[in-house]
Design a protein around this motif. Structure first.
Motif, short mmCIF file in Angstrom:
data_model
loop_
_atom_site.label_atom_id
_atom_site.label_comp_id
_atom_site.label_asym_id
_atom_site.label_seq_id
_atom_site.Cartn_x
_atom_site.Cartn_y
_atom_site.Cartn_z
N ASN A 1 27.77 79.48 15.29
CA ASN A 1 26.81 78.48 14.84
C ASN A 1 25.56 79.20 14.34
O ASN A 1 24.87 79.86 15.11
N PRO A 2 25.23 79.09 13.05
CA PRO A 2 24.08 79.82 12.52
C PRO A 2 22.74 79.38 13.11
O PRO A 2 21.76 80.11 13.07
N GLU A 3 22.70 78.19 13.69
CA GLU A 3 21.47 77.68 14.27
C GLU A 3 21.29 78.14 15.72
O GLU A 3 20.18 78.14 16.24
N ASN A 4 22.38 78.49 16.36
CA ASN A 4 22.30 78.83 17.77
C ASN A 4 23.45 79.77 18.14
O ASN A 4 24.56 79.32 18.38
N TYR A 5 23.18 81.07 18.12
CA TYR A 5 24.22 82.04 18.48
C TYR A 5 23.59 83.19 19.25
O TYR A 5 22.38 83.40 19.22
#
Length: 100
Positions: free
Chosen positions: A63-67
Motif C-alpha cells: 500500500n503506497p499510503e501505508n507500508y
C-alpha cells in the motif's frame, strides 16, 4: 428540419467514436512506454532474476499510503541474497519471537 437533426446526431456519434479511438491510442502508447520502462526482459533468462521479479511483485502490492520501510528494504535485500533470508530471523529480536 428532421434531416438536420439526423445529420447533427450522426456528427455527434462520429465525434464520440473518434474520441474513443483517440483515447485508445493514448492508452496504448502509455502502456507501451510503461513496458519499455519497467520490463526486465533483457535479463529475465539469467540466474537469480526470479528473486527480483518476486521482490518487484511484492513491492508493487504494498500500500503506497501505508507500508513498512523495513519490509520493503527486506524484500529488496532478500532478492539480492536469492531469497534465502527469513524476515523474522533477520529483523526481529529472538526474545520478541519467543513471546509471539
Amino acid at each position: 428540419m428532421i434531416n438536420r437533426k439526423i445529420v447533427a446526431e450522426d456528427f455527434k456519434k462520429a465525434e464520440k467514436e473518434q474520441q474513443k479511438i483517440k483515447q485508445l491510442k493514448i492508452t496504448d502508447k502509455l502502456e507501451e512506454n510503461y513496458r519499455k520502462t519497467y520490463s526486465l526482459t533483457s535479463l529475465s533468462d539469467q540466474a537469480g532474476t526470479k528473486s527480483y521479479y518476486s521482490a518487484f511483485k511484492n513491492l508493487s502490492n504494498l500500500n503506497p499510503e501505508n507500508y513498512s520501510i523495513t519490509n520493503a528494504t527486506f524484500l529488496v535485500e532478500n532478492a539480492f541474497f536469492n531469497e534465502d533470508k527469513n524476515f523474522a530471523n533477520t529483523y526481529l529480536d529472538p526474545d520478541i519471537l519467543y513471546i509471539l
